[in-house]
Design an enzyme around this catalytic site. Structure first.
Site, PDB file in Angstrom:
ATOM      1  N   HIS A  50       9.740 -14.954 -27.596  1.00 10.13           N
ATOM      2  CA  HIS A  50       8.857 -16.055 -28.005  1.00 10.13           C
ATOM      3  C   HIS A  50       9.386 -16.638 -29.301  1.00 10.13           C
ATOM      4  CE1 HIS A  50       5.493 -18.411 -29.287  1.00 10.13           C
ATOM      5  NE2 HIS A  50       5.088 -17.545 -30.190  1.00 10.13           N
TER       6      HIS A  50
ATOM      7  N   HIS B 156       9.296 -20.488 -31.951  1.00  9.92           N
ATOM      8  CA  HIS B 156       8.574 -21.719 -32.283  1.00  9.92           C
ATOM      9  C   HIS B 156       9.566 -22.883 -32.302  1.00  9.92           C
ATOM     10  CE1 HIS B 156       5.071 -19.403 -34.437  1.00  9.92           C
ATOM     11  NE2 HIS B 156       5.385 -18.890 -33.272  1.00  9.92           N
TER      12      HIS B 156
ATOM     13  N   TYR C  11      21.261 -26.692 -14.689  1.00 11.04           N
ATOM     14  CA  TYR C  11      21.036 -25.378 -15.280  1.00 11.04           C
ATOM     15  C   TYR C  11      19.588 -25.161 -15.706  1.00 11.04           C
ATOM     16  CZ  TYR C  11      25.795 -23.836 -14.924  1.00 11.04           C
ATOM     17  OH  TYR C  11      26.993 -23.413 -14.422  1.00 11.04           O
TER      18      TYR C  11
END
Length: 212
Positions: free
Chosen positions: A93, A95, A120
């Site tokens: 994860h 930002h 892709y």
């Protein structure tokens, strides 16, 4: 089976690479990996560019903090993915700037934040739905992700960033990077490009066994 020491090192290498290339800043973002007896996850408020293997938190399969620094506040979200998709061994994860900007400007669709623009993206990322904004670590977000863990390779948290899962930490990172670059292409082009045609996507299905 990759050893725990190797997974700790892989998390540090991937975190440093993402941080140095601007995919995350400050102490934002988190990374986790599956173990036979639980998970490893980066500490809460840790800088991904300065991780130390011994500081990475170890958590048991029931979510109990076993060792290392205090685990990330998004632990429950990661746990929901691992509990429901046995093929997942890594979750990343960040930002990432272009993807967060996309949620501020407006995504393509709620169930798919970007149209199929590049081969892709189709092959390595797939459909990425948007999850409406809730605070970091919200149990409601974790519950929503649980419903999607087997049908997509990741989600986009509005105003926060992408969460991507794969068979390893490195592969999750590669898919996230492809997603961020696709968002950057989409944001920088005007007029917006047409999506790949259905015929082009079908060819990818046939040649590369792509699921789209």
């Amino acid at each position: 089976m990759t050893s725990e020491a190797q997974l700790r090192e892989e998390i540090c290498v991937v975190g440093k690479s993402l941080y140095e290339r601007g995919y995350t800043v400050g102490s934002a973002g988190n990374i986790s990996a599956r173990l036979e007896d639980g998970w490893l996850i980066t500490p809460t408020d840790a800088c991904l560019g300065r991780l130390m293997p011994q500081d990475i938190a170890k958590v048991s399969t029931d979510g109990t903090w076993v060792s290392g620094a205090k685990p990330s506040k998004t632990l429950e979200l990661h746990r929901q993915v691992y509990d429901r998709n046995p093929e997942v061994n890594g979750v990343v994860h960040t930002h990432s700037t272009s993807l967060v900007a996309l949620t501020l400007a407006g995504v393509w669709r709620q169930d798919d934040i970007l149209p199929p623009l590049t081969p892709y993206q189709v092959m390595k990322v797939g459909h990425i739905p948007l999850i409406a904004y809730q605070r970091p670590g919200s149990p409601d977000v974790a519950a929503r992700v649980a419903l999607l863990a087997n049908s997509v390779r990741g989600v986009m948290l509005e105003r926060l960033g992408p969460v991507v899962w794969e068979t390893s930490v490195s592969k999750a990172s590669f898919a996230l990077e492809e997603l961020e670059e696709t968002a950057r292409l989409w944001m920088m082009t005007n007029p917006k490009p047409e999506p790949l045609t259905e015929a082009a996507i079908e060819e990818l299905r046939q040649v590369f066994a792509v699921k789209w």
